[in-house]
Design a protein around this motif. Structure first.
Motif, PDB file in Angstrom:
ATOM      1  N   LEU A 182      35.737  43.089  39.266  1.00  0.00           N
ATOM      2  CA  LEU A 182      34.504  43.850  39.086  1.00  0.00           C
ATOM      3  C   LEU A 182      34.827  45.065  38.222  1.00  0.00           C
ATOM      4  O   LEU A 182      35.698  45.867  38.575  1.00  0.00           O
ATOM      5  N   VAL A 183      34.152  45.174  37.109  1.00  0.00           N
ATOM      6  CA  VAL A 183      34.312  46.353  36.264  1.00  0.00           C
ATOM      7  C   VAL A 183      33.113  47.266  36.526  1.00  0.00           C
ATOM      8  O   VAL A 183      31.970  46.866  36.301  1.00  0.00           O
ATOM      9  N   VAL A 184      33.377  48.441  37.040  1.00  0.00           N
ATOM     10  CA  VAL A 184      32.289  49.385  37.295  1.00  0.00           C
ATOM     11  C   VAL A 184      32.135  50.258  36.057  1.00  0.00           C
ATOM     12  O   VAL A 184      33.042  51.017  35.693  1.00  0.00           O
ATOM     13  N   LYS A 233      39.663  42.242  42.420  1.00  0.00           N
ATOM     14  CA  LYS A 233      40.117  43.517  41.907  1.00  0.00           C
ATOM     15  C   LYS A 233      38.931  44.305  41.354  1.00  0.00           C
ATOM     16  O   LYS A 233      37.896  43.741  41.017  1.00  0.00           O
ATOM     17  N   VAL A 234      39.153  45.600  41.251  1.00  0.00           N
ATOM     18  CA  VAL A 234      38.100  46.480  40.746  1.00  0.00           C
ATOM     19  C   VAL A 234      38.679  47.351  39.649  1.00  0.00           C
ATOM     20  O   VAL A 234      39.786  47.872  39.778  1.00  0.00           O
ATOM     21  N   GLU A 265      44.695  47.247  44.343  1.00  0.00           N
ATOM     22  CA  GLU A 265      43.758  46.331  43.672  1.00  0.00           C
ATOM     23  C   GLU A 265      42.633  47.075  42.955  1.00  0.00           C
ATOM     24  O   GLU A 265      41.740  46.461  42.389  1.00  0.00           O
ATOM     25  N   VAL A 266      42.681  48.422  42.966  1.00  0.00           N
ATOM     26  CA  VAL A 266      41.638  49.213  42.283  1.00  0.00           C
ATOM     27  C   VAL A 266      42.293  50.033  41.173  1.00  0.00           C
ATOM     28  O   VAL A 266      43.254  50.756  41.424  1.00  0.00           O
ATOM     29  N   PHE A 267      41.761  49.924  39.959  1.00  0.00           N
ATOM     30  CA  PHE A 267      42.383  50.546  38.783  1.00  0.00           C
ATOM     31  C   PHE A 267      41.405  51.500  38.106  1.00  0.00           C
ATOM     32  O   PHE A 267      40.215  51.218  38.010  1.00  0.00           O
ATOM     33  N   ALA A 268      41.942  52.598  37.610  1.00  0.00           N
ATOM     34  CA  ALA A 268      41.118  53.536  36.860  1.00  0.00           C
ATOM     35  C   ALA A 268      41.270  53.265  35.365  1.00  0.00           C
ATOM     36  O   ALA A 268      42.349  52.871  34.903  1.00  0.00           O
ATOM     37  N   LEU A 315      46.077  45.885  34.732  1.00  0.00           N
ATOM     38  CA  LEU A 315      45.510  45.127  35.861  1.00  0.00           C
ATOM     39  C   LEU A 315      46.146  43.739  35.951  1.00  0.00           C
ATOM     40  O   LEU A 315      46.384  43.226  37.040  1.00  0.00           O
ATOM     41  N   SER A 316      46.455  43.170  34.790  1.00  0.00           N
ATOM     42  CA  SER A 316      47.012  41.818  34.777  1.00  0.00           C
ATOM     43  C   SER A 316      48.530  41.817  34.889  1.00  0.00           C
ATOM     44  O   SER A 316      49.154  40.769  34.779  1.00  0.00           O
TER      45      SER A 316
END
Ligand SMILES: Cc1cc2nc3c(=O)[nH]c(=O)nc-3n(C[C@H](O)[C@@H](O)[C@H](O)COP(=O)(O)OP(=O)(O)OC[C@H]3O[C@@H](n4cnc5c(N)ncnc54)[C@H](O)[C@@H]3O)c2cc1C
Ligand SMILES: Cc1cc2nc3c(=O)[nH]c(=O)nc-3n(C[C@H](O)[C@H](O)[C@H](O)COP(=O)(O)OP(=O)(O)OC[C@H]3O[C@@H](n4cnc5c(N)ncnc54)[C@H](O)[C@@H]3O)c2cc1C
Ligand code: FES
Lengths: 381, 562
Positions: free
Chosen positions: A7-9, A208-209, A336-339, A361-362
């Motif tokens: 999910l890309v916020v 992941k986010v 699992e959450v990335f900025a 992320l990958s």
């Protein structure tokens, strides 16, 4: 319930660019964007490379951070060119050079010192005296004494560029939920559960986010107990009616806040960091007439022929500031959450930062030194 | 009788003092003015400074609106190629800030000198308040009173103009400070606006604002609507009533509502041949009789006036009911060939004319109100946003009053009554001296307003016709006149994903041009709402951002001439 891998916020340039790489890797990606506070839809499309005097003046203590990031801007501009070629899109990218003008000797020497430091960092920068300037930029007025030219600078059309990336995302089947806000993200035992509010209200499960939410990143991180000090900075923009080709460069000022350039369609976009304001309960970014006067007055002072043109529109957009540098990497305690937040002049950096964020992320090498960009730095502060 | 001569494309054009360049050119049969982005000529469309289709170059200055530019002796006017080039030699002026602008203070700042604004100003002044009234035109009066340009020294054409002149005189003699030719650029806050006049910017600051900016005509894109010679009914009326210019001899008028009938009769009086009048409403059908009766009951005089127009047009023109303008193209022998017929299709008729006037209703000029954050509600019947107001015409933003057509359409008698009500109400709020006579006048105005609203409701029931939206446009018909965005391109962008109106704007440039989406925006908003099941609230429309009208940078920052 919808399920995706990532999910890309935030559907700004960083979120879109990251989603592009993730989708190309074969992941199921959703972009959720509330469409309210985007810098990407409002920005001026300047490709910035040399240090902006605005930033040095506003946040002098952060200038060393920006200086260290300068090579990244060269790479950022290059990534834009590459992206346009990959997508076969005309984004009206022109690296015809950026001029930072000085009005007197003192400003000229300030620029000369800046120029020397930037040159040492590998930038293609030169000082131009009045005579040289008149040759390459006859549109500049008598008030201009000299300038620093940065050849790598230029412009692109954010309207065309954003549209080209959006189309590519749609072609890859990325789920894009617009006018929709991510309320909370929480672990639910299987993965992460996000609640969505607005046009596509509901829930979404993801592995992941990526928080590419610009000025909204801080609030989302805070809900996870992590400090990311993003601030929303509303900025003012002006645009004139179209005219014949007049201004070939990106023009800035050594001491005053201004950027101006001419779009491919002929309009002159005038901005440079003049403030807008938030009004109403929903903090709608609203233009400030004082900024319109100050900004336009300066514009015709530097480029007198602009005086005869009419301004047809102003708008306000939301820029994101933190400490001048990119924010990249997992959140402490949330692997699992990335900025993914770009540094200053974040549109220039957008595709590159999106690419680096997707790589991190990958579990791939981001290709640039990101050791200073980690989220941990704010916890320590 | 020409007392001014200027050149157009190098050839002399005779004009009368007081006429605009556009009016003089129209009278001389010169209808093609600016070149469009994708080629082709455009000419006077709105006649009131909104559409930006009439741009010409005057003595080397590009982007002058011919419909407003005074015809001065010896000026050189040229057609403007796209996009228009600024003069080569210019000097900048030293940078200034907001604090350097002159400030005009008053108790009340009234924006717009039409029926509503003048009435509000007179009432507030009557209560002893210091009133500053700004109007963008050279002679205040607005669209209903349409005053003849002062320099023409023409007598009033009729009662309507005479009433306007009388009201203006009342305002002047009461001591309202009327600034003609002052264009409001943008709102600053609930008490102040930024304006320009004679090449200078200034701030008008009051303790209360009255917004009375009126309306402009709704854009209904149809094949050929961008051709020179096709204009709004209001433009045709302004050319004659304000400037005594007839743009052509053979005229066809198509639209919806009584203004078209009035202008048709006025054009006949002016010596034109009104070839046909196509009214979209069937009018005469049985179920409308009730509405017609209620109109007559609410205002017998106005109803009789309307009946008179219909009767005259039956005799002196071809009055066609339930019929719209379906397409316009250049006629082989010069001029325009117009096809009128039922909107749903079926046999129509074709006429060759010089001028086509289109009048499919209005849109409120609510840009300042929306920018100030005043709440609006969608009116489905009228197809427009109405400003939310209390009985005293105060909006949801304290200290900001709104009167007349800018709040949603209500007609001139309503605007007059609302002006009086607002003027007295804000005088009460600001501690003015409300005399018994004025209080009575406000009460009378409230009753008059109620009566006129009954009349208007019945009127629009009688004239009810389906809103045409984009339905008459062909795939290649330009919808956004400024940026030349065609219907097919627009609908494709609107159907691609689930875009909001701002997304469609950024994708297609629809609404990004000089008129700021005034003609394309409302139709696009309704289309997106229907397609995506979105509410037609304020967010459904383009965001309200200054400047309200394009303004030269030199005028804004002090370097302007004149
Ligand atoms: C390179 C570039 C060139 C541009 N050129 C032009 C140009 O030539 N002409 C032009 O007009 N614009 C131009 N724009 C601006 C364009 O409209 C948008 O891209 C820009 O993002 C900001 O516009 P906005 O805020 O005015 O409107 P939007 O981006 O549409 O955002 C405003 C939002 O507020 C909502 N809204 C509407 N009314 C209200 C209200 N009363 N209160 C609260 N919310 C409301 C709208 O629905 C919308 O969602 C340009 C932009 C760029 C990037
Ligand atoms: C007026 C202006 C002019 C600028 N000019 C330039 C320029 O010329 N050159 C340049 O390089 N940079 C420029 N910038 C900066 C640049 O626009 C931004 O740095 C860049 O676009 C940031 O991209 P982003 O993807 O990180 O964030 P954004 O584009 O801000 O996107 C973040 C999105 O996330 C959304 N969001 C936030 N919280 C949530 C949530 N909880 N749920 C869902 N969505 C959420 C936001 O509403 C927003 O749409 C300018 C900025 C502004 C405001
Ligand atoms: S005709 Fe002049 S602006 Fe519309």
């Amino acid at each position: 319930m919808r399920e995706v891998d990532v999910l890309v916020v935030g559907g700004g340039i960083v979120g879109m660019a990251a989603a592009l790489d993730l989708a190309r890797d074969g992941r199921a990606v959703a972009i959720v964007d509330d469409g309210r506070h985007s810098g990407t839809t409002a920005n001026a499309g300047s490709l910035h490379v040399q240090m902006q005097s605005r930033f040095i003046r506003l946040y002098p203590d952060l200038a060393p951070n920006v200086e260290r990031s300068l090579p990244l801007y060269v790479a950022g501009a290059a990534r834009w060119r590459e992206l346009a070629a990959e997508l076969g899109a005309d984004m009206e990218i022109k690296q015809s050079g950026g001029l930072m003008v000085a009005e007197d000797e003192a400003q000229f020497s300030f620029l000369a010192a800046k120029c020397a430091r930037e040159r040492a960092l590998g930038l293609d920068v030169h000082m131009l005296d009045r005579a040289e300037l008149s040759r390459i930029a006859p549109y500049l007025g008598e008030a201009v004494f000299g300038a620093e030219l940065c050849r790598e600078e230029g412009k692109l059309s954010p309207l065309k560029a954003n549209e080209a990336v959006r189309r590519a995302l749609d072609a890859l089947g990325v789920l894009r939920l617009g006018e929709t806000r991510v309320g909370t993200v929480a672990r639910d035992g299987v993965g992460i559960l996000a609640t969505l509010e607005g046009r596509s209200a509901g829930t979404l499960r993801t592995g992941k986010v990526m928080l590419a939410a610009g000025s909204g990143t801080g609030a989302l991180a805070a809900a996870l107990g992590v400090r990311i000090p993003t601030e929303a900075e509303p900025l003012h923009m002006n645009i004139t009616e179209a005219t014949t080709p007049l201004i070939g460069h990106l023009v800035q000022h050594a001491e005053r806040m201004i950027t101006l350039k001419q779009l491919g369609a002929g309009q002159v976009v005038i901005g440079g960091g003049w403030p807008a304001r938030f009004t109403g309960a929903d903090a709608f970014p609203t233009v400030d007439p004082a900024s319109m006067i100050g900004n336009l007055s300066l514009a015709q002072h530097i480029v007198p022929r602009l005086g005869a043109l009419r301004v047809i529109r102003t708008w306000a957009g939301v820029n994101t500031t933190a400490d001048g540098q990119c924010i990249l990497g997992p959140l402490p305690g949330w692997p699992e959450v990335f900025a993914a937040v770009p540094g200053d002049a974040g549109y220039t950096l957008g595709p590159l930062v999106g690419r680096m964020a997707a790589a991190i992320l990958s579990g791939r090498e981001p290709g640039h030194d990101v050791s200073r960009f980690g989220v941990e730095r704010f916890a320590a502060a | 009788m020409s007392d001014v001569t200027f050149t157009f494309e190098g050839h002399p054009v005779a004009a009368r003092k007081g006429q605009t360049v556009g009016a003089a050119l129209a009278a001389a049969g010169q209808l093609a003015l600016r070149e469009a982005r994708t080629g082709g000529a455009r000419g006077i469309f709105c006649g009131m400074g909104v559409c930006q289709e009439c741009l010409v170059t005057v003595d080397g200055m590009p982007n002058r609106r011919a419909c407003l530019e005074p015809a001065r002796d010896g000026i050189h006017v040229r057609r403007q190629a796209f996009p228009g080039e600024p003069p080569g030699a210019s000097r900048g002026t030293p940078p200034i800030g907001f604090a350097d602008l002159a400030v005009e203070r008053a108790d009340v700042v009234v924006i717009g000198g039409g029926a509503g604004g003048l009435a509000a100003a007179v009432a507030a002044r009557g209560c002893g308040l210091d009133v500053l009234l700004l109007d963008e035109r050279s002679t205040a009066g607005g669209q209903y009173f349409k005053q003849p340009a002062a320099a023409l020294r023409e007598p009033a054409l009729d009662r309507q103009q005479a009433d306007g002149a009388a009201l203006r005189t009342r305002a002047d003699s009461a001591g309202v400070r009327v600034l003609d030719g002052a264009e409001v650029v943008t709102a600053i806050d609930a008490g102040s606006v930024l304006a320009t006049r004679a090449g200078r910017a200034f701030i008008a600051r009051g303790r209360a604002l009255v917004v009375a900016t009126g309306a402009y005509e709704r854009g209904v894109p149809l094949p050929g609507w961008t051709l020179p010679g096709v204009m709004t009914t209001g433009a045709l009326q302004t050319l004659w009533r304000s400037y005594r210019a007839l743009p052509g001899r053979r005229i066809l008028i198509a639209g919806n509502g009584p203004l078209n009938l009035q202008v048709a009769c006025e054009s006949i009086d002016a010596g034109a041949s009104v070839v046909a009048v196509a009214e979209a409403a069937p009018l005469a059908s049985g179920e409308r009789l009730g509405a017609l009766t209620r109109m007559a009951l609410a205002d017998p005089a106005l109803a009789a006036k309307g009946g008179g127009y219909l009767a005259r047009l039956r005799r002196q023109s071809r009055l066609r009911l339930g019929v719209v303008c379906r397409r316009i193209e250049p006629a082989p022998a010069g001029g325009l060939r117009v096809e009128i017929g039922p909107a749903a299709g079926g046999p129509g008729e074709s006429h060759d004319v010089d001028i086509v006037a289109l009048g499919y209703g209005f849109q409120p000029s609510n840009e300042l109100l929306r920018a100030l954050g005043c709440a609006h509600d969608w009116d489905e019947r009228a197809g427009l946003l109405r400003t939310r107001r209390d009985a005293s015409c105060e909006t949801t933003v304290a200290g900001v009053f709104a009167v007349g057509d800018c709040c949603g359409l209500g007609g001139a008698p309503a605007a007059l009554a609302e002006g009086t009500i607002a003027g007295v109400a804000l005088a009460r709020a600001l501690g003015g001296a409300v005399t018994a006579a004025l209080a009575q006048e406000a009460d009378r105005a409230a009753r008059e307003l109620a009566r006129h609203r009954r009349f208007q409701a019945a009127l629009w029931e009688a004239f009810a016709a389906p809103r045409l939206g984009l339905s008459l446009a062909a795939a290649d018909t330009v919808v956004c006149r400024c940026e030349d965005v065609g219907k097919a391109e627009l609908l494709a962008a609107a159907a691609d994903g689930d875009p909001a109106i701002g997304d469609v704007k950024r994708r297609t440039r629809c609404g990004m041009g000089r008129c700021q989406g005034r003609y394309c925006g409302p139709a696009l908003a309704e289309h997106l709402a229907a397609q995506g099941d979105r509410p037609l609230d304020e967010r459904a429309f383009f965001a309200p951002r200054g400047p309200v009208k394009p303004v030269t940078i030199a005028d804004l920052v002090g370097g302007g001439e004149r």
